[in-house]
Design an enzyme around this catalytic site. Structure first.
Site, PDB file in Angstrom:
ATOM      1  N   GLY A  45      16.280 115.874 105.805  1.00 59.69           N
ATOM      2  CA  GLY A  45      17.314 117.288 106.397  1.00 59.69           C
ATOM      3  C   GLY A  45      17.835 116.755 107.289  1.00 59.69           C
ATOM      4  O   GLY A  45      16.967 117.016 108.472  1.00 59.69           O
ATOM      5  N   GLN A  50      21.648 120.757 114.331  1.00 61.77           N
ATOM      6  CA  GLN A  50      20.169 119.919 115.321  1.00 61.77           C
ATOM      7  C   GLN A  50      21.377 119.055 116.549  1.00 61.77           C
ATOM      8  O   GLN A  50      19.603 118.670 117.651  1.00 61.77           O
ATOM      9  CB  GLN A  50      19.338 119.573 114.165  1.00 61.77           C
ATOM     10  N   CYS A  91      11.183 121.530 109.689  1.00 61.84           N
ATOM     11  CA  CYS A  91      11.951 121.597 110.498  1.00 61.84           C
ATOM     12  C   CYS A  91      12.128 120.259 111.497  1.00 61.84           C
ATOM     13  O   CYS A  91      10.800 120.341 112.239  1.00 61.84           O
ATOM     14  CB  CYS A  91      12.330 122.584 110.499  1.00 61.84           C
ATOM     15  N   LEU A  92      12.647 119.405 111.807  1.00 63.53           N
ATOM     16  CA  LEU A  92      12.768 118.844 112.596  1.00 63.53           C
ATOM     17  C   LEU A  92      13.154 118.800 114.769  1.00 63.53           C
ATOM     18  O   LEU A  92      12.484 118.969 115.690  1.00 63.53           O
ATOM     19  CB  LEU A  92      13.858 117.120 112.315  1.00 63.53           C
ATOM     20  N   HIS A 133      18.247 125.484 103.369  1.00 56.12           N
ATOM     21  CA  HIS A 133      17.606 125.690 105.273  1.00 56.12           C
ATOM     22  C   HIS A 133      18.529 124.523 105.942  1.00 56.12           C
ATOM     23  O   HIS A 133      18.793 125.530 106.840  1.00 56.12           O
ATOM     24  CB  HIS A 133      16.095 123.907 104.967  1.00 56.12           C
ATOM     25  N   GLU A 134      19.002 123.673 105.595  1.00 55.20           N
ATOM     26  CA  GLU A 134      19.913 123.149 106.207  1.00 55.20           C
ATOM     27  C   GLU A 134      21.365 123.928 106.635  1.00 55.20           C
ATOM     28  O   GLU A 134      21.946 124.159 107.227  1.00 55.20           O
ATOM     29  CB  GLU A 134      20.605 121.311 105.792  1.00 55.20           C
ATOM     30  N   HIS A 137      21.303 126.556 109.323  1.00 57.46           N
ATOM     31  CA  HIS A 137      21.219 125.639 110.587  1.00 57.46           C
ATOM     32  C   HIS A 137      22.841 126.013 110.692  1.00 57.46           C
ATOM     33  O   HIS A 137      23.142 126.310 111.902  1.00 57.46           O
ATOM     34  CB  HIS A 137      21.157 124.770 110.268  1.00 57.46           C
TER      35      HIS A 137
HETATM   36  C1  QAP Z   1      14.405 120.706 106.129  1.00 61.10           C
HETATM   37  O1  QAP Z   1      13.103 119.491 107.195  1.00 61.10           O
HETATM   38  C2  QAP Z   1      13.545 121.337 104.753  1.00 61.10           C
HETATM   39  O2  QAP Z   1       7.342 119.256 111.804  1.00 61.10           O
HETATM   40  C3  QAP Z   1      13.701 119.059 106.192  1.00 61.10           C
HETATM   41  O3  QAP Z   1       6.822 116.655 112.768  1.00 61.10           O
HETATM   42  C4  QAP Z   1      11.489 120.935 105.033  1.00 61.10           C
HETATM   43  O4  QAP Z   1      12.760 116.614 107.488  1.00 61.10           O
HETATM   44  C5  QAP Z   1      13.418 121.498 103.745  1.00 61.10           C
HETATM   45  C6  QAP Z   1       9.480 116.356 109.795  1.00 61.10           C
HETATM   46  C7  QAP Z   1      10.683 120.849 104.206  1.00 61.10           C
HETATM   47  C8  QAP Z   1      13.071 121.319 102.640  1.00 61.10           C
HETATM   48  C9  QAP Z   1      11.354 121.463 103.137  1.00 61.10           C
HETATM   49  C10 QAP Z   1       9.273 118.046 110.677  1.00 61.10           C
HETATM   50  C11 QAP Z   1       9.197 115.422 111.103  1.00 61.10           C
HETATM   51  C12 QAP Z   1      10.833 116.499 108.799  1.00 61.10           C
HETATM   52  C13 QAP Z   1       8.111 118.321 111.829  1.00 61.10           C
HETATM   53  C14 QAP Z   1      12.867 117.657 107.354  1.00 61.10           C
HETATM   54  C15 QAP Z   1       7.825 116.446 112.294  1.00 61.10           C
HETATM   55  C16 QAP Z   1       8.129 115.641 111.717  1.00 61.10           C
HETATM   56  C17 QAP Z   1      11.404 118.029 108.639  1.00 61.10           C
HETATM   57 CO    CO Z   2      15.260 122.660 110.165  1.00 64.36          CO
END
Ligand code: QAP
Ligand code: CO
Length: 179
Positions: A45, A50, A91-92, A133-134, A137
């Protein structure tokens, strides 16, 4: 084109996004660039906030084979369940950090697609977590704000230290290119 992802604690992550008013080529290009950026990361997501675009645009793909890309423009939560679930979120914009966040386990969401057509979805499980979550943001909220101040400060310090390392490498690379 791949976009630059803002890293917590960048203050621009706390800006509030404005609704999209025009569904045009520029919006289609933004969604396309966001998708490239998310898949490259890889992530499930990404909110426009972001990538420093403060408009109500979210993309999500919770499938493993990258076949479920959905854009949510001007999304609204119409209903959320009383029952909650705790999910280990990441989270990215907060790389390498994962922690439990409690949220409603089901939500009904209304949004527009990239063509400006309205749609509604009932989400549960990972999709429900991801949409909430999104959408946070877009309000300027990052998931670490649900954690204790102690945890949040540790995360802030760790990422600030990493950021200094990234900046130093970038300066070295730029000076190397000059000779
Ligand atoms: C949000 O998050 C989310 O720490 C999206 O080193 C996350 O795509 C919603 C990511 C979990 C529900 C559950 C995170 C990639 C990606 C990192 C992501 C990383 C590399 C996170
Ligand atoms: Co995020």
């Amino acid at each position: 084109m791949k976009l630059n992802i803002l890293r917590y604690p960048d203050p621009r992550l706390h800006k509030v996004a404005k609704p999209v008013a025009v569904f045009d080529e520029r919006l289609a290009k933004l969604v396309e660039d966001m998708a490239e950026t998310m898949y490259d990361a890889p992530g499930i997501g990404l909110a426009a906030t972001q990538v420093d675009v403060h408009e109500q645009v979210v993309i999500i793909d919770v499938t493993e084979d990258k076949t479920g890309l959905t854009a949510f423009i001007n999304p609204e939560i119409l209903w959320s369940s009383e029952d909650k679930q705790v999910y280990d979120e990441g989270c990215l914009s907060v790389p390498g950090i994962y922690d439990g966040v409690e949220r409603p386990s089901q939500v009904k969401v209304r949004a527009f697609n990239v063509k400006g057509e309205p749609f509604e979805i009932d989400a549960d499980g990972l999709l429900a977590v991801c949409i909430q979550h999104e959408m946070d943001h877009l309000k300027g909220k990052v998931f670490v704000e649900y954690l204790s101040p102690l945890k949040r400060n540790r995360i802030k310090t760790k990422l600030q230290k990493e950021e200094r390392g990234i900046q130093r490498e970038e300066a070295l690379r730029a000076s190397g290119r000059r000779y």
